[in-house]
Write an enzyme that holds these catalytic residues in place. Structure first.
Site, PDB file in Angstrom:
ATOM      1  N   ARG A  96     -10.229 -11.615   2.022  1.00 19.48           N
ATOM      2  CA  ARG A  96     -11.086 -12.669   1.455  1.00 19.48           C
ATOM      3  C   ARG A  96     -10.408 -14.033   1.522  1.00 19.48           C
ATOM      4  O   ARG A  96     -11.067 -15.058   1.646  1.00 19.48           O
ATOM      5  CB  ARG A  96     -11.480 -12.283   0.023  1.00 19.48           C
ATOM      6  N   LYS A 134       0.841  -1.197   0.000  1.00 23.78           N
ATOM      7  CA  LYS A 134       0.000   0.000   0.000  1.00 23.78           C
ATOM      8  C   LYS A 134       0.879   1.251   0.000  1.00 23.78           C
ATOM      9  O   LYS A 134       2.011   1.211   0.467  1.00 23.78           O
ATOM     10  CB  LYS A 134      -0.860   0.025   1.274  1.00 23.78           C
TER      11      LYS A 134
HETATM   12  N1  BES Z   1      -8.067  -3.818   4.483  1.00 25.80           N
HETATM   13  C1  BES Z   1      -8.248  -3.396   3.146  1.00 25.80           C
HETATM   14  C2  BES Z   1      -9.551  -2.620   2.935  1.00 25.80           C
HETATM   15  C3  BES Z   1      -9.679  -1.307   3.671  1.00 25.80           C
HETATM   16  C4  BES Z   1      -9.356  -0.125   3.044  1.00 25.80           C
HETATM   17  C5  BES Z   1     -10.176  -1.263   4.952  1.00 25.80           C
HETATM   18  C6  BES Z   1      -9.501   1.073   3.706  1.00 25.80           C
HETATM   19  C7  BES Z   1     -10.318  -0.061   5.617  1.00 25.80           C
HETATM   20  C8  BES Z   1      -9.994   1.108   5.000  1.00 25.80           C
HETATM   21  C9  BES Z   1      -8.258  -4.605   2.218  1.00 25.80           C
HETATM   22  O1  BES Z   1      -7.479  -5.674   2.610  1.00 25.80           O
HETATM   23  C10 BES Z   1      -7.736  -4.148   0.907  1.00 25.80           C
HETATM   24  O2  BES Z   1      -6.583  -3.798   0.837  1.00 25.80           O
HETATM   25  N2  BES Z   1      -8.585  -4.169  -0.106  1.00 25.80           N
HETATM   26  C11 BES Z   1      -8.201  -3.739  -1.406  1.00 25.80           C
HETATM   27  C12 BES Z   1      -8.729  -4.741  -2.399  1.00 25.80           C
HETATM   28  C13 BES Z   1      -8.187  -4.583  -3.794  1.00 25.80           C
HETATM   29  C14 BES Z   1      -6.710  -4.919  -3.823  1.00 25.80           C
HETATM   30  C15 BES Z   1      -8.943  -5.492  -4.727  1.00 25.80           C
HETATM   31  C16 BES Z   1      -8.819  -2.358  -1.645  1.00 25.80           C
HETATM   32  O3  BES Z   1      -9.918  -2.100  -1.172  1.00 25.80           O
HETATM   33  O4  BES Z   1      -8.153  -1.539  -2.276  1.00 25.80           O
HETATM   34 MN    MN Z   2      -5.473  -5.471   1.946  1.00 25.94          MN
END
Ligand code: BES
Ligand code: MN
Ligand code: ZN
Length: 500
Positions: free
Chosen positions: A351, A277
């Site tokens: 997931r 990230k």
């Molecule tokens: N934990 C994150 C989602 C999240 C984002 C929670 C902001 C709380 C605040 C999750 O694991 C994630 O990174 N999801 C990605 C999925 C994508 C790579 C398909 C996302 O939402 O960008």
């Molecule tokens: Mn994630």
């Protein structure tokens, strides 16, 4: 803070809180005070813009001719719109208005109100819950706070007709509040303190409430074939865990009833892994274990109030880190279900954890339903903001029950669509499925479709709580920070439909 319920009767001194209804209409206690003050209370109201609207209040300091140090007039709005939620908000607002003013004891007068559907004892219990919920603080790491900024309020006395009934009604609500507090604590802890092993240890503390707690280590999970979950955790020096909590509270003939099941995402820190990230805001990912925090707090609430239900809570705990041992984009893992997954993005990790947690729960417990909670997608924040959680389900009845319970407790959910065309977006050339859709659209829906492949025919609902787990601003009953969204909602769902 201690909360007590006492019979009606105005005190002669100290701090007293009385209600004023919309249109400057005084409650009985406000009228009695006005009399003691020879009309001074009404004069004070007329001297300003306070009209008795909900969320407004007017403090009178040490009014002459009385022994009071402070009188707080609180707006209650229209008599007809007073309900449980309104009383909780009023209780929370009273706590916020008075907790740091230097008073140790406060007495709130709750009167019977014309055209109001609630009785004073019910109003008092809900008000107490609101005050309790707003009193939460996470300050264990603040070593230099000035005494004058710390709460001074130690005892909240609530005076109403039927004080014993109010006390009895509040007792189980207070247990639910304890569950909420535990969840808020867990969500607030940083990831250097709270990681799979220590989070599992926190879950173990529920043993003293009669919850059966098992902790699976990596070797056991490997034996069970949980390749999806283990793949996420393999880059971290912290070992992954799965925790299984059981509260078998069902009484009588239905003692061995199939349980209801709650499953939580417990990513104790989500860097994204190799699909790392951006650094801005990454600290938020300490609360990527929010779903598991809710499951633990919910189990605490249900066991605490000795709920008449059999329930299991399962949480998958991992830390998602990049390292030489980390999972790579393109890796193919085999889940416990036997289905294979091509991991195209290591940041779509929640997931993968839930895939094995859901399958395990279904296989072992054959539950009446499964509800999972997860801070699963940023996309749900784009859809619903910080107001509502996303609800995805294969079952209209369960969906309806969740929506209703959410409205009742002020934790609102919004049902999102699912369908075969969304499911197809996960089809994959190299394995049974991929863990992201590839396209830019419908990110929260495809995440839900992914989970659905691991629940079989079990009635199931998924709550995407990414937008509601942490709050940047305080509301009446929720201070800034961890909200524990889901604990009260699911406690209510169980109470309304599964304790009969
Ligand atoms: N934990 C994150 C989602 C999240 C984002 C929670 C902001 C709380 C605040 C999750 O694991 C994630 O990174 N999801 C990605 C999925 C994508 C790579 C398909 C996302 O939402 O960008
Ligand atoms: Mn994630
Ligand atoms: Zn995550």
């Amino acid at each position: 803070m201690k909360i007590t319920f006492i019979n009606p009767g105005l005190p002669k001194n100290g701090v007293v809180v009385v209600g004023v209804l919309d249109g400057r209409k005084l409650t009985d206690s406000a009228k009695a005070l006005d009399k003691i003050m020879s009309g001074g209370l009404v004069r004070a109201i007329k001297a300003c813009r306070f009209k008795g609207d909900k969320t407004s209040s007017l403090p009178l300091l040490a009014p002459g001719g009385t022994g009071f140090t402070r009188i707080l007039l609180v707006g209650m709005g229209k008599a007809k719109s007073i309900d449980a939620k309104a009383m909780q908000d009023i209780g929370g607002d009273i706590y916020t208005a008075l907790s740091t003013k230097g008073h140790a004891t406060v007495q709130v007068m709750v009167d019977a109100i014309d055209k109001c559907t609630m009785k004073p004892d019910q109003m008092a219990a809900e008000m107490a819950l609101g005050a309790r919920l707003s009193s939460y603080r996470f300050d264990k790491y603040k070593t230099k706070e000035k005494p004058e900024n710390k709460p001074s309020l130690k005892t909240l006395k609530i005076s109403c007709a039927g004080a014993t009934r109010a006390r009895n009604a509040f007792a189980p609500m207070d247990k639910v509040a304890s569950g909420v507090f535990m969840t808020r604590d867990l969500v607030s802890e940083p990831a250097n303190i709270l990681y799979p092993e220590t989070l599992a240890k926190q879950a173990r503390t529920l043993t003293k409430l009669g919850v059966k707690v098992e902790v699976l280590g990596e070797a056991q999970m490997r034996k069970l074939g949980m390749g999806a979950l283990l793949g996420v955790g393999q880059g971290s020096v912290r070992e992954s865990r799965m925790v299984v909590m059981q509260w078998n509270g069902k009484r009588g003939k239905a003692k061995s009833d199939a349980p209801v099941a709650f499953v939580g995402k417990g990513v104790t820190f989500d860097t994204g892994g190799i699909s790392i990230k951006p650094s801005a805001g990454m600290e938020d990912m300490k609360w990527d274990m929010g779903g598991s925090g809710v499951v633990i707090g919910l189990m605490k609430a249900l066991a605490g109030r000795k709920a008449n239900v059999n329930v299991v809570g399962v949480i998958g705990l991992v830390e998602n880190m990049p390292s030489g041992a980390a999972q790579r984009p393109g890796d193919i893992v085999t889940s416990m279900s036997g289905q294979t997954i091509e991991v195209l993005n290591t940041d779509a990790e929640g997931r993968l954890v839930l895939a094995d947690a859901l399958w395990y729960t279904k296989e072992r417990f054959k539950p009446k339903f499964m509800i999972d909670l997860a801070t699963l997608t940023g996309a749900i924040i784009i859809c619903l903001g910080n107001e509502k959680a996303g609800l995805f389900s294969n079952d209209d009845k369960l969906s309806g029950q969740l929506s209703e319970a959410g409205e009742a407790v002020g934790e609102s959910v919004w049902r999102m669509p699912m369908g075969d065309n969304y499911d197809k977006m996960l089809d994959c050339d190299a394995a049974d499925m991929k863990n992201i859709s590839g396209g830019r659209g419908a990110g929260s829906i495809t995440a839900a479709q992914f989970l659905k492949r691991f629940v079989d025919k079990t009635p199931w609902a998924h709550l995407d709580i990414a937008g509601v787990t942490w709050s940047a601003k305080a509301s009446s009953t929720i201070p800034k920070g961890g909200t524990a969204f889901g604990v009260r909602l699911l406690d209510r769902l169980v109470a309304d439909h599964y304790e009969k």
